[in-house]
Write a protein that holds these residues in place. Sequence first.
Motif, PDB file in Angstrom:
ATOM      1  N   UNK A  93       0.806  -1.214   0.000  1.00  0.00           N
ATOM      2  CA  UNK A  93       0.000   0.000   0.000  1.00  0.00           C
ATOM      3  C   UNK A  93       0.843   1.270   0.000  1.00  0.00           C
ATOM      4  N   UNK A  94       2.157   1.122  -0.174  1.00  0.00           N
ATOM      5  CA  UNK A  94       3.059   2.279  -0.199  1.00  0.00           C
ATOM      6  C   UNK A  94       3.612   2.464  -1.603  1.00  0.00           C
ATOM      7  N   UNK A  95       3.819   3.714  -1.989  1.00  0.00           N
ATOM      8  CA  UNK A  95       4.451   4.027  -3.269  1.00  0.00           C
ATOM      9  C   UNK A  95       5.788   4.672  -2.961  1.00  0.00           C
ATOM     10  N   UNK A  96       6.866   4.023  -3.377  1.00  0.00           N
ATOM     11  CA  UNK A  96       8.198   4.475  -3.000  1.00  0.00           C
ATOM     12  C   UNK A  96       9.111   4.495  -4.223  1.00  0.00           C
ATOM     13  N   UNK A  97      10.218   5.262  -4.156  1.00  0.00           N
ATOM     14  CA  UNK A  97      11.173   5.253  -5.270  1.00  0.00           C
ATOM     15  C   UNK A  97      11.842   3.886  -5.385  1.00  0.00           C
ATOM     16  N   UNK A  98      12.190   3.496  -6.601  1.00  0.00           N
ATOM     17  CA  UNK A  98      12.760   2.177  -6.841  1.00  0.00           C
ATOM     18  C   UNK A  98      14.202   2.055  -6.358  1.00  0.00           C
ATOM     19  N   UNK A 131      29.412  -6.614 -22.282  1.00  0.00           N
ATOM     20  CA  UNK A 131      27.982  -6.330 -22.444  1.00  0.00           C
ATOM     21  C   UNK A 131      27.557  -5.122 -21.607  1.00  0.00           C
ATOM     22  N   UNK A 132      28.050  -5.048 -20.384  1.00  0.00           N
ATOM     23  CA  UNK A 132      27.706  -3.904 -19.535  1.00  0.00           C
ATOM     24  C   UNK A 132      28.285  -2.617 -20.106  1.00  0.00           C
ATOM     25  N   UNK A 133      29.521  -2.688 -20.578  1.00  0.00           N
ATOM     26  CA  UNK A 133      30.153  -1.508 -21.169  1.00  0.00           C
ATOM     27  C   UNK A 133      29.376  -1.044 -22.396  1.00  0.00           C
ATOM     28  N   UNK A 134      28.964  -2.018 -23.212  1.00  0.00           N
ATOM     29  CA  UNK A 134      28.228  -1.670 -24.442  1.00  0.00           C
ATOM     30  C   UNK A 134      26.887  -1.014 -24.135  1.00  0.00           C
ATOM     31  N   UNK A 135      26.122  -1.584 -23.199  1.00  0.00           N
ATOM     32  CA  UNK A 135      24.809  -1.022 -22.867  1.00  0.00           C
ATOM     33  C   UNK A 135      24.980   0.349 -22.215  1.00  0.00           C
ATOM     34  N   UNK A 136      26.006   0.492 -21.398  1.00  0.00           N
ATOM     35  CA  UNK A 136      26.264   1.786 -20.772  1.00  0.00           C
ATOM     36  C   UNK A 136      26.544   2.856 -21.823  1.00  0.00           C
ATOM     37  N   UNK A 137      27.311   2.496 -22.851  1.00  0.00           N
ATOM     38  CA  UNK A 137      27.611   3.453 -23.928  1.00  0.00           C
ATOM     39  C   UNK A 137      26.334   3.848 -24.661  1.00  0.00           C
ATOM     40  N   UNK A 138      25.434   2.897 -24.883  1.00  0.00           N
ATOM     41  CA  UNK A 138      24.180   3.192 -25.573  1.00  0.00           C
ATOM     42  C   UNK A 138      23.382   4.268 -24.841  1.00  0.00           C
ATOM     43  N   UNK A 180      23.942   0.939 -15.150  1.00  0.00           N
ATOM     44  CA  UNK A 180      23.213  -0.108 -15.866  1.00  0.00           C
ATOM     45  C   UNK A 180      22.906  -1.274 -14.922  1.00  0.00           C
ATOM     46  N   UNK A 181      23.833  -1.609 -14.050  1.00  0.00           N
ATOM     47  CA  UNK A 181      23.582  -2.671 -13.075  1.00  0.00           C
ATOM     48  C   UNK A 181      22.385  -2.321 -12.184  1.00  0.00           C
ATOM     49  N   UNK A 182      22.315  -1.068 -11.784  1.00  0.00           N
ATOM     50  CA  UNK A 182      21.184  -0.635 -10.956  1.00  0.00           C
ATOM     51  C   UNK A 182      19.881  -0.662 -11.746  1.00  0.00           C
ATOM     52  N   UNK A 183      19.915  -0.141 -12.961  1.00  0.00           N
ATOM     53  CA  UNK A 183      18.711  -0.144 -13.799  1.00  0.00           C
ATOM     54  C   UNK A 183      18.231  -1.563 -14.061  1.00  0.00           C
ATOM     55  N   UNK A 208      17.684   5.462 -11.769  1.00  0.00           N
ATOM     56  CA  UNK A 208      16.260   5.172 -11.637  1.00  0.00           C
ATOM     57  C   UNK A 208      15.437   5.633 -12.819  1.00  0.00           C
ATOM     58  N   UNK A 209      16.028   6.406 -13.705  1.00  0.00           N
ATOM     59  CA  UNK A 209      15.309   6.899 -14.887  1.00  0.00           C
ATOM     60  C   UNK A 209      15.734   6.193 -16.174  1.00  0.00           C
ATOM     61  N   UNK A 210      16.655   5.235 -16.059  1.00  0.00           N
ATOM     62  CA  UNK A 210      17.134   4.533 -17.250  1.00  0.00           C
ATOM     63  C   UNK A 210      16.118   3.469 -17.670  1.00  0.00           C
ATOM     64  N   UNK A 211      15.731   3.501 -18.929  1.00  0.00           N
ATOM     65  CA  UNK A 211      14.818   2.493 -19.474  1.00  0.00           C
ATOM     66  C   UNK A 211      15.615   1.545 -20.359  1.00  0.00           C
ATOM     67  N   UNK A 212      15.838   0.340 -19.902  1.00  0.00           N
ATOM     68  CA  UNK A 212      16.564  -0.644 -20.691  1.00  0.00           C
ATOM     69  C   UNK A 212      15.653  -1.199 -21.785  1.00  0.00           C
ATOM     70  N   UNK A 213      16.179  -1.315 -22.984  1.00  0.00           N
ATOM     71  CA  UNK A 213      15.399  -1.819 -24.111  1.00  0.00           C
ATOM     72  C   UNK A 213      15.422  -3.346 -24.133  1.00  0.00           C
ATOM     73  N   UNK A 214      14.576  -3.920 -24.982  1.00  0.00           N
ATOM     74  CA  UNK A 214      14.579  -5.374 -25.149  1.00  0.00           C
ATOM     75  C   UNK A 214      15.940  -5.857 -25.616  1.00  0.00           C
ATOM     76  N   UNK A 215      16.550  -5.111 -26.533  1.00  0.00           N
ATOM     77  CA  UNK A 215      17.889  -5.475 -27.018  1.00  0.00           C
ATOM     78  C   UNK A 215      18.921  -5.410 -25.897  1.00  0.00           C
TER      79      UNK A 215
END
Length: 282
Positions: A8-13, A209-216, A224-227, A254-261
């Motif tokens: 019943x609480x709304x909190x930051x992720x 993979x982490x480096x690549x997604x971070x660059x994107x 990216x690990x947090x997202x 908290x504002x990063x939207x990871x894509x399906x790719x």
Amino acid sequence: MKMINFKDAKIPAIGMGTWHMGSDRAAYAQQKATLQYGIEHGATVIDTAEQYGDGDSERLVGDVIKDFDRSQLFVISKFYPFHAERKQMQRALDASLKRLGTDYLDLYLYHWPGSTPLAEVVANMEAMQQSGKVKHWGVSNFDLSDMQDLWSVPGGQHVMANEDLYNIGSRGIDFDLLPWQREHNVPLIAYAPVDEADGRGANLTKQRALVEVAKRHAVTPFQIMLAWAIRDGQTLAIPQTSSEQHMQENIAAGDIELTTDDLQLLDQAFPKPTRHQSLDII
């Protein structure tokens, strides 16, 4: 920052962990300033425990939150398993509240499974909730069998959350525990979400993979690990840092939207487990 529904609480992720904080007097001012910065910029969830620094982390948190509107904060603490009996739990709770300078906790966690019968532990936590000193109760370091046992005792289904180690390099709970929690609407609190233990996270961030997604996304691999940790919308991540710069980066994650790719690439590099694994604990 993304917000998540915690019952019943709304909190930051993304909130703030406080393990190893509060005991080093030389670092105290910086740690306090970092936590204050976090709250001011939306990281209003703070996770601590009576175990951390033998109460020093709770004292630090109390020093920080006294300057903020308590109703806008979500404060979590935990009690030792050997404080699970009724009178001991009451004393432990009162001591935590005194150190924190508050008259209630938003969430009180059973730190890890102990020898007190689970039905008794639940009954005692329910009593703490009924007293008004605890808004919600939960557990920590519970594996699938522990959660199933919890679900079977009277009041066990009132559990608000389970806090376990979870990050892209340690995803054992993805096999069975996390699916069970999603099915039963029990949110996860992910501690060590960027694998802070022994510098292992720094090694992970060098993975291609982490480096690549971070660059994107023009962010750091740690972000990216947090997202990734909060990607399901049902997980609260509580990274620990004493650096305002890192705190700023944590909040921005908290504002990063990871894509399906993105997710497919990360899954290939850090595959889901294919069998049950023992719960990872630090």
